[in-house]
Every structure is written in structure tokens, then in C-alpha cells.
Design a protein around this motif. Structure first.
Motif, PDB file in Angstrom:
ATOM      1  N   LEU A   1     -14.414 -11.228  12.854  1.00 43.64           N
ATOM      2  CA  LEU A   1     -14.172 -11.325  11.407  1.00 43.64           C
ATOM      3  C   LEU A   1     -14.520 -10.044  10.662  1.00 43.64           C
ATOM      4  O   LEU A   1     -14.335  -9.989   9.438  1.00 43.64           O
ATOM      5  N   ILE A   2     -14.971  -9.023  11.359  1.00 42.17           N
ATOM      6  CA  ILE A   2     -15.390  -7.812  10.651  1.00 42.17           C
ATOM      7  C   ILE A   2     -14.497  -6.610  10.941  1.00 42.17           C
ATOM      8  O   ILE A   2     -14.573  -5.614  10.230  1.00 42.17           O
ATOM      9  N   ILE A   3     -13.647  -6.673  11.976  1.00 43.09           N
ATOM     10  CA  ILE A   3     -12.747  -5.565  12.290  1.00 43.09           C
ATOM     11  C   ILE A   3     -11.311  -6.003  11.988  1.00 43.09           C
ATOM     12  O   ILE A   3     -10.814  -6.977  12.551  1.00 43.09           O
ATOM     13  N   TYR A   4     -10.644  -5.283  11.069  1.00 40.75           N
ATOM     14  CA  TYR A   4      -9.297  -5.664  10.634  1.00 40.75           C
ATOM     15  C   TYR A   4      -8.684  -4.517   9.846  1.00 40.75           C
ATOM     16  O   TYR A   4      -9.381  -3.580   9.429  1.00 40.75           O
ATOM     17  N   ASN A   5      -7.375  -4.581   9.654  1.00 37.91           N
ATOM     18  CA  ASN A   5      -6.697  -3.655   8.756  1.00 37.91           C
ATOM     19  C   ASN A   5      -6.913  -4.136   7.325  1.00 37.91           C
ATOM     20  O   ASN A   5      -6.457  -5.212   6.945  1.00 37.91           O
ATOM     21  N   ALA A   6      -7.604  -3.333   6.522  1.00 39.74           N
ATOM     22  CA  ALA A   6      -7.919  -3.729   5.150  1.00 39.74           C
ATOM     23  C   ALA A   6      -6.814  -3.348   4.168  1.00 39.74           C
ATOM     24  O   ALA A   6      -6.604  -4.039   3.167  1.00 39.74           O
ATOM     25  N   MET A   7      -6.122  -2.249   4.426  1.00 36.48           N
ATOM     26  CA  MET A   7      -5.019  -1.800   3.579  1.00 36.48           C
ATOM     27  C   MET A   7      -3.863  -1.361   4.464  1.00 36.48           C
ATOM     28  O   MET A   7      -4.076  -0.756   5.523  1.00 36.48           O
ATOM     29  N   ARG A   8      -2.652  -1.657   3.995  1.00 36.40           N
ATOM     30  CA  ARG A   8      -1.474  -1.335   4.801  1.00 36.40           C
ATOM     31  C   ARG A   8      -0.259  -1.207   3.883  1.00 36.40           C
ATOM     32  O   ARG A   8      -0.180  -1.883   2.845  1.00 36.40           O
ATOM     33  N   PHE A   9       0.694  -0.350   4.256  1.00 39.87           N
ATOM     34  CA  PHE A   9       1.913  -0.126   3.483  1.00 39.87           C
ATOM     35  C   PHE A   9       3.099  -0.565   4.319  1.00 39.87           C
ATOM     36  O   PHE A   9       3.273  -0.130   5.454  1.00 39.87           O
TER      37      PHE A   9
ATOM     38  N   VAL B   1       5.565  -2.096  -0.106  1.00 42.94           N
ATOM     39  CA  VAL B   1       4.505  -2.997  -0.565  1.00 42.94           C
ATOM     40  C   VAL B   1       3.160  -2.460  -0.077  1.00 42.94           C
ATOM     41  O   VAL B   1       2.960  -2.284   1.125  1.00 42.94           O
ATOM     42  N   HIS B   2       2.252  -2.208  -1.017  1.00 45.68           N
ATOM     43  CA  HIS B   2       0.881  -1.838  -0.688  1.00 45.68           C
ATOM     44  C   HIS B   2       0.064  -3.122  -0.582  1.00 45.68           C
ATOM     45  O   HIS B   2      -0.055  -3.870  -1.554  1.00 45.68           O
ATOM     46  N   ILE B   3      -0.507  -3.368   0.579  1.00 43.93           N
ATOM     47  CA  ILE B   3      -1.227  -4.607   0.875  1.00 43.93           C
ATOM     48  C   ILE B   3      -2.703  -4.294   1.016  1.00 43.93           C
ATOM     49  O   ILE B   3      -3.083  -3.281   1.597  1.00 43.93           O
ATOM     50  N   VAL B   4      -3.541  -5.190   0.503  1.00 44.81           N
ATOM     51  CA  VAL B   4      -4.981  -5.062   0.659  1.00 44.81           C
ATOM     52  C   VAL B   4      -5.557  -6.454   0.879  1.00 44.81           C
ATOM     53  O   VAL B   4      -5.131  -7.415   0.239  1.00 44.81           O
TER      54      VAL B   4
END
Length: 216
Positions: free
Chosen positions: A55-63, A67-70
């Protein structure tokens, strides 16, 4: 507040997304944010002390597809998959497939945001606009997920904030409100400093040997 998201526009009209992480346990604090191309992800600071990283390692922001995702979890990748073909409503559809985090007894909410960039034109020229949303998935009284999605009407110099927790406690109480307004600075550095200073010093995730992107 735990982990938090802000989406807004700077006074000069720049679309702005803020993401922060905080940690109470040693495992949660053993993290940094790393940028690789169009992705900002969490990573371990001390890889010899990994513990449970589910639950602590993940993609936090992505394009993806303009679309800019957070987000505060691996739902970032779920959203990216759905907006690939549906930039306008893929965010909503993706999050309906997800639930809150399985970290009993806290059942941490999943918080997510998107800014879809598109172009419009008028007699003054071509302009870049943004369609902005925030979402929170909480645990309901009956144990089922409660999905809330908010369409944001942005004002220059103002952002809208959601976060995971409503305060301290054991278990931690979920944030129960909707997005609330917060200021956005004139520059990235001003905005980053403002939110960094606002976070509780005891629970900040910070390693002084790394650049500022670690914090926001």
C-alpha cells in the motif's frame, strides 16, 4: 491529514496539482517521491528495510491522453487505463471499480484527482482549458465503499483540497468533507513551500539528502 491532493490554478492561470505523503509508522516514512518521465512514483528510501510495500509503493502522478492523474494508490494506473479511450468520463468509470484501502482498522480512503487538458478558440486566440475532478472512496457504515466525485469550478489563485484523514485517532477517522478551497502560489516553488510548511513536522516524509520533489 495523511496523504493529500490539491487541484487548482495559479494566479497566472497555470493548472496546478499538489500531492503530499505523510507517515506515522517507520514503514510509511521510509519513502520518497521519484519522477521518471511522465510518472511520479513512491519509492523506498532504505531498500534494506522494505517491510510490506503493498500500500505504500505506487504511481502517484501520471499523464495519459492529455489527462494529468494524481492519487494516493495504485488506482492511478486504473484511471490511466480507462482515460486512454475515454478522457472525459474514464475517471468516474475507473473509480467505480475500486474500493477503499484494506488497511484494517483504518480503512484509509482512496483519494484521486484529474485535470483533462483541451483546447478552445475564440476571437482572442487558442486557449488551453482544464476539466478538473476530485474523488474520495470511503468505507460506509455497512462496510461497502462510498464513492464521491466532485467536478471543480476553478478560480485563479485557488485550489481545492481533499485528504485521507479527518484528524488523529485510533483508528484514524476518515476525511468526511468535500473539497475545500486553499490558496495556490504564483510559482511551483511558492506553492510547494506553502503546503510543506503547513504539514505536521512529526509526520512529514522527508530525507534531507534528496531534492524537493521528495515532499510534494
Amino acid at each position: 491529514p495523511g496523504r493529500g491532493i490539491v487541484i487548482g490554478e495559479s494566479p497566472n492561470g497555470d493548472i496546478t496539482q499538489v500531492y503530499w505523503i505523510m507517515g506515522r509508522s517507520t514503514n510509511s516514512r521510509n519513502r520518497v517521491l521519484v519522477q521518471e518521465g511522465d510518472i511520479v512514483r513512491t519509492d523506498l528510501f532504505d531498500k534494506s528495510n522494505a517491510g510490506d510495500t503493498s500500500l505504500i509503493i505506487y504511481n502517484a502522478m501520471r499523464f495519459e491522453n492529455n489527462v494529468h492523474i494524481v492519487s494516493n494508490g495504485d488506482q492511478t494506473d486504473t484511471i490511466a487505463e480507462f482515460v486512454r479511450d475515454h478522457p472525459l468520463n474514464g475517471f468516474d468509470i475507473a473509480l467505480r471499480t475500486r474500493t477503499y484501502e484494506p488497511d484494517d482498522p483504518n480503512f484509509t480512503p482512496r483519494i484521486s484527482g484529474m485535470s483533462w487538458l483541451f483546447r478552445t478558440s475564440d476571437e482572442t486566440g487558442v486557449h488551453t482549458r482544464a476539466f478538473n475532478k476530485l474523488s474520495i472512496i470511503r468505507r460506509g457504515i455497512d462496510g461497502n465503499p462510498v464513492h464521491e466525485i466532485f467536478r471543480l469550478q476553478i478560480t485563479l489563485g485557488i485550489g481545492y483540497c481533499i485528504h485521507t484523514y479527518g484528524g488523529d485517532g485510533n483508528p484514524l477517522p476518515s476525511f468526511m468533507d468535500g473539497p475545500y478551497p486553499v490558496p495556490i502560489g504564483n510559482s511551483i516553488d511558492e506553492t510547494a513551500d506553502m503546503f510543506w510548511e503547513a504539514l505536521n513536522d512529526d509526520n512529514k516524509v522527508v530525507n534531507l539528502n534528496l531534492p524537493i520533489i521528495q515532499g510534494l
